[in-house]
Design a protein around this motif. Structure first.
Motif, PDB file in Angstrom:
ATOM      1  N   UNK A   3     -77.091  35.122  55.311  1.00  0.00           N
ATOM      2  CA  UNK A   3     -76.509  33.786  55.432  1.00  0.00           C
ATOM      3  C   UNK A   3     -76.511  33.007  54.121  1.00  0.00           C
ATOM      4  N   UNK A   4     -77.564  33.173  53.312  1.00  0.00           N
ATOM      5  CA  UNK A   4     -77.747  32.315  52.146  1.00  0.00           C
ATOM      6  C   UNK A   4     -77.921  33.052  50.826  1.00  0.00           C
ATOM      7  N   UNK A   5     -77.710  34.354  50.808  1.00  0.00           N
ATOM      8  CA  UNK A   5     -77.903  35.109  49.574  1.00  0.00           C
ATOM      9  C   UNK A   5     -76.991  34.600  48.468  1.00  0.00           C
ATOM     10  N   UNK A   6     -77.509  34.611  47.252  1.00  0.00           N
ATOM     11  CA  UNK A   6     -76.768  34.072  46.106  1.00  0.00           C
ATOM     12  C   UNK A   6     -75.550  34.907  45.729  1.00  0.00           C
ATOM     13  N   UNK A   7     -75.610  36.206  45.983  1.00  0.00           N
ATOM     14  CA  UNK A   7     -74.516  37.089  45.561  1.00  0.00           C
ATOM     15  C   UNK A   7     -73.988  37.877  46.765  1.00  0.00           C
ATOM     16  N   UNK A   8     -72.698  38.198  46.751  1.00  0.00           N
ATOM     17  CA  UNK A   8     -72.090  38.912  47.882  1.00  0.00           C
ATOM     18  C   UNK A   8     -72.743  40.261  48.181  1.00  0.00           C
ATOM     19  N   UNK A   9     -73.210  40.986  47.154  1.00  0.00           N
ATOM     20  CA  UNK A   9     -73.847  42.290  47.383  1.00  0.00           C
ATOM     21  C   UNK A   9     -75.074  42.139  48.277  1.00  0.00           C
ATOM     22  N   UNK A  10     -75.875  41.130  48.019  1.00  0.00           N
ATOM     23  CA  UNK A  10     -77.054  40.875  48.845  1.00  0.00           C
ATOM     24  C   UNK A  10     -76.635  40.549  50.272  1.00  0.00           C
ATOM     25  N   UNK A  11     -75.644  39.677  50.423  1.00  0.00           N
ATOM     26  CA  UNK A  11     -75.202  39.273  51.765  1.00  0.00           C
ATOM     27  C   UNK A  11     -74.604  40.437  52.544  1.00  0.00           C
ATOM     28  N   UNK A  12     -73.782  41.270  51.889  1.00  0.00           N
ATOM     29  CA  UNK A  12     -73.127  42.372  52.603  1.00  0.00           C
ATOM     30  C   UNK A  12     -74.131  43.449  52.989  1.00  0.00           C
ATOM     31  N   UNK A  13     -75.065  43.776  52.104  1.00  0.00           N
ATOM     32  CA  UNK A  13     -76.058  44.787  52.460  1.00  0.00           C
ATOM     33  C   UNK A  13     -76.973  44.296  53.575  1.00  0.00           C
ATOM     34  N   UNK A  14     -77.352  43.037  53.522  1.00  0.00           N
ATOM     35  CA  UNK A  14     -78.172  42.480  54.601  1.00  0.00           C
ATOM     36  C   UNK A  14     -77.411  42.532  55.923  1.00  0.00           C
TER      37      UNK A  14
END
Length: 139
Positions: free
Chosen positions: A39-50
Motif C-alpha cells: 500500500x505504501x512502498x516508496x517504489x513500484x518494485x516493492x509494491x508489486x512484489x508485496x
C-alpha cells in the motif's frame, strides 16, 4: 519482516514461484509488513512484489486488498501484468510490456494471446497453495 526483508523484495520483479515459496513462510508480522509495503512502498518494485506474495497467501484474506491495489495503482498493475504476460506468453520483458501497454497493436496475435491466457486460467498448477486465491492473471 522477520522472514524476508525489504531489500529482498526490492531486487526486481520476482517470479511467481518465489512468491509462492515466500508466502508459504510468511507469518502474521510478515503479512502485515507485506500489506504495508504493497500500500505504501516508496517504489513500484516493492509494491508489486508485496502484492504478488500476498496474492499467494492461503485463504481469501488478502485477495480484496491485492485486487484494489491492482485496480488503482497503475505502476503496480503495469509491472504485474507485464510479469504475467512474459511468463504466460513466453516472451521477453520488453515484448510483454508492449503487449500490456498497447494490446490493440497485437490484434493479429489475439488468438495466440487468448489461448495462452485461457490455459493459464484453467491451469491448476498456477494456483496458490492450499486453495488460496489466484493472483490477478496468475503471476
Amino acid at each position: 519482516m522477520g522472514l524476508v526483508g525489504a531489500h529482498v523484495v526490492l531486487v526486481g520483479v520476482t517470479a511467481s514461484r518465489t512468491h509462492v515459496v515466500t508466502a508459504s513462510l510468511a507469518d502474521k508480522a510478515s503479512t502485515a509488513n507485506l500489506r504495508r509495503w504493497m500500500l505504501d512502498g516508496d517504489v513500484p518494485i516493492l509494491r508489486v512484489n508485496a502484492a504478488g506474495i500476498l496474492a499467494k497467501l492461503p485463504g481469501q484474506g488478502q485477495a480484496d486488498q491485492v485486487a484494489r491495489v491492482l485496480a488503482h495503482d497503475e505502476e503496480v498493475r503495469h509491472l504485474y501484468m507485464t510479469a504475467v504476460t512474459s511468463r504466460v506468453c513466453a516472451v521477453d520483458w520488453t515484448t510483454a510490456g508492449r503487449i500490456v501497454s498497447q494490446p490493440a497493436s497485437y490484434g493479429p496475435r489475439a488468438d495466440f494471446l487468448a489461448t495462452r491466457f485461457a490455459r493459464e486460467a484453467l491451469n491448476p498448477g498456477t494456483l496458490a497453495p492450499a486453495g488460496a486465491p489466484r493472483s490477478c492473471c496468475g503471476s
